[in-house]
Motif scaffolding. Structure first.
Motif, short mmCIF file in Angstrom:
data_model
loop_
_atom_site.label_atom_id
_atom_site.label_comp_id
_atom_site.label_asym_id
_atom_site.label_seq_id
_atom_site.Cartn_x
_atom_site.Cartn_y
_atom_site.Cartn_z
N ILE A 1 73.10 40.65 58.23
CA ILE A 1 74.43 41.12 57.86
C ILE A 1 75.06 40.14 56.89
CG2 ILE A 1 76.78 41.50 58.69
CD1 ILE A 1 75.60 42.56 61.29
N ASN A 2 75.61 40.63 55.79
CA ASN A 2 76.48 39.85 54.93
C ASN A 2 77.89 40.43 55.07
OD1 ASN A 2 74.84 37.87 53.62
ND2 ASN A 2 73.87 39.50 52.45
N ASP A 7 80.18 44.22 51.60
CA ASP A 7 79.40 44.33 52.83
C ASP A 7 77.96 44.75 52.56
OD1 ASP A 7 81.60 43.66 54.33
OD2 ASP A 7 82.08 45.72 54.91
N GLN A 8 77.06 44.19 53.38
CA GLN A 8 75.64 44.51 53.27
C GLN A 8 74.98 44.27 54.62
OE1 GLN A 8 73.09 41.74 51.10
NE2 GLN A 8 72.21 43.43 49.94
N LEU A 93 83.16 45.05 57.43
CA LEU A 93 82.69 44.03 58.36
C LEU A 93 83.56 42.79 58.23
CD1 LEU A 93 78.87 44.50 57.80
CD2 LEU A 93 80.18 45.17 59.83
N ALA A 94 84.12 42.33 59.35
CA ALA A 94 85.01 41.17 59.35
C ALA A 94 84.22 39.91 59.65
CB ALA A 94 86.11 41.36 60.40
N GLN A 99 81.45 43.91 65.18
CA GLN A 99 80.28 44.55 65.75
C GLN A 99 79.71 45.54 64.75
OE1 GLN A 99 83.26 44.58 67.83
NE2 GLN A 99 84.13 46.12 66.47
N LEU A 100 78.40 45.78 64.88
CA LEU A 100 77.73 46.81 64.11
C LEU A 100 76.93 47.63 65.10
CD1 LEU A 100 77.15 47.99 61.29
CD2 LEU A 100 75.18 46.47 61.16
N ILE A 101 77.30 48.90 65.25
CA ILE A 101 76.71 49.76 66.28
C ILE A 101 76.02 50.93 65.60
CG2 ILE A 101 77.21 51.24 68.26
CD1 ILE A 101 79.69 49.47 68.78
#
Length: 209
Positions: A1-2, A7-8, A93-94, A99-101
């Motif tokens: 995650i970036n 965001d990436q 994305l902070a 979270q990434l779900i």
């Protein structure tokens, strides 16, 4: 995650999939009551959203896909395989914890695949009370198909220390010790010459340490 803009993130398929398969990704937290918290409206000035990835062809187990926003705040996404689009606005994305779900189905009736929480040691919470907190989604288990990564930097990457069958890959992915972080953006995707191959023996060479 970036999480540094734009965001990436990337993911690896742990099963063969067919063309037109869809997987949704959200930064929205899952509440103790069993629902996404403020997925459409967010909290304060930060909204939550959904990016939907669609396979444009049949893909084998071990395929890694990177999804990236074309520019910070553009809400336009590309994918290294297939297509990606923001289907619910507000995905962001902070870096101070998020979270990434991953799930299939709808936000009202999701079928969860995997969940990850990262940054600042927050970990999974008893409830989703703001944009940076979430419980472990229903049907998932931390350390089995969910992970909390207690690293401080905005950008994290699996260290690619384990390649092998889908079970071996998943076991490695949910081990926080196999992730590293950086204050600078990371290059996502396996290094050149390597691949996730669900039919090979485990390779335990450390590549990014």
């Amino acid at each position: 995650i970036n999480a540094n803009n734009p965001d990436q993130f990337s993911f690896v398929l742990l099963t063969d999939i067919l063309e037109d398969t869809e997987i949704n990704f959200t930064d929205g937290g899952w509440t103790a009551a069993g629902a996404f918290r403020n997925l459409n409206t967010g909290n304060g000035n930060i909204a939550e959203g959904v990016v939907t990835w669609t396979a444009s062809s049949d893909l084998p187990c071990g395929t890694e896909v990177t999804i990236a926003e074309t520019a910070a705040g553009s809400n336009v996404y590309t994918a290294t395989s297939g297509t990606a689009s923001e289907t619910i606005g507000g995905f962001a994305l902070a870096g101070n914890g998020d979270q990434l779900i991953a799930f299939q189905g709808t936000t009202l009736s999701p079928s969860f695949i995997f969940a990850l929480h990262f940054a600042n040691g927050l970990g999974w919470a008893a409830d989703a009370i703001d944009t940076t907190t979430s419980t472990v989604p229903e049907g998932l288990t931390n350390g089995v198909n969910a992970i909390a990564i207690p690293l401080d930097a905005n950008n994290i990457i699996y260290n690619y220390t384990t390649l092998g069958d889908s079970s071996a890959i998943l076991t490695a992915l949910v081990d926080p010790a196999k992730w590293i972080d950086s204050s600078s953006r990371l290059v996502l995707g396996l290094p050149s010459g390597l691949a996730f191959d669900c039919d090979t023996a485990i390779n335990t060479t450390t590549l990014n340490a």
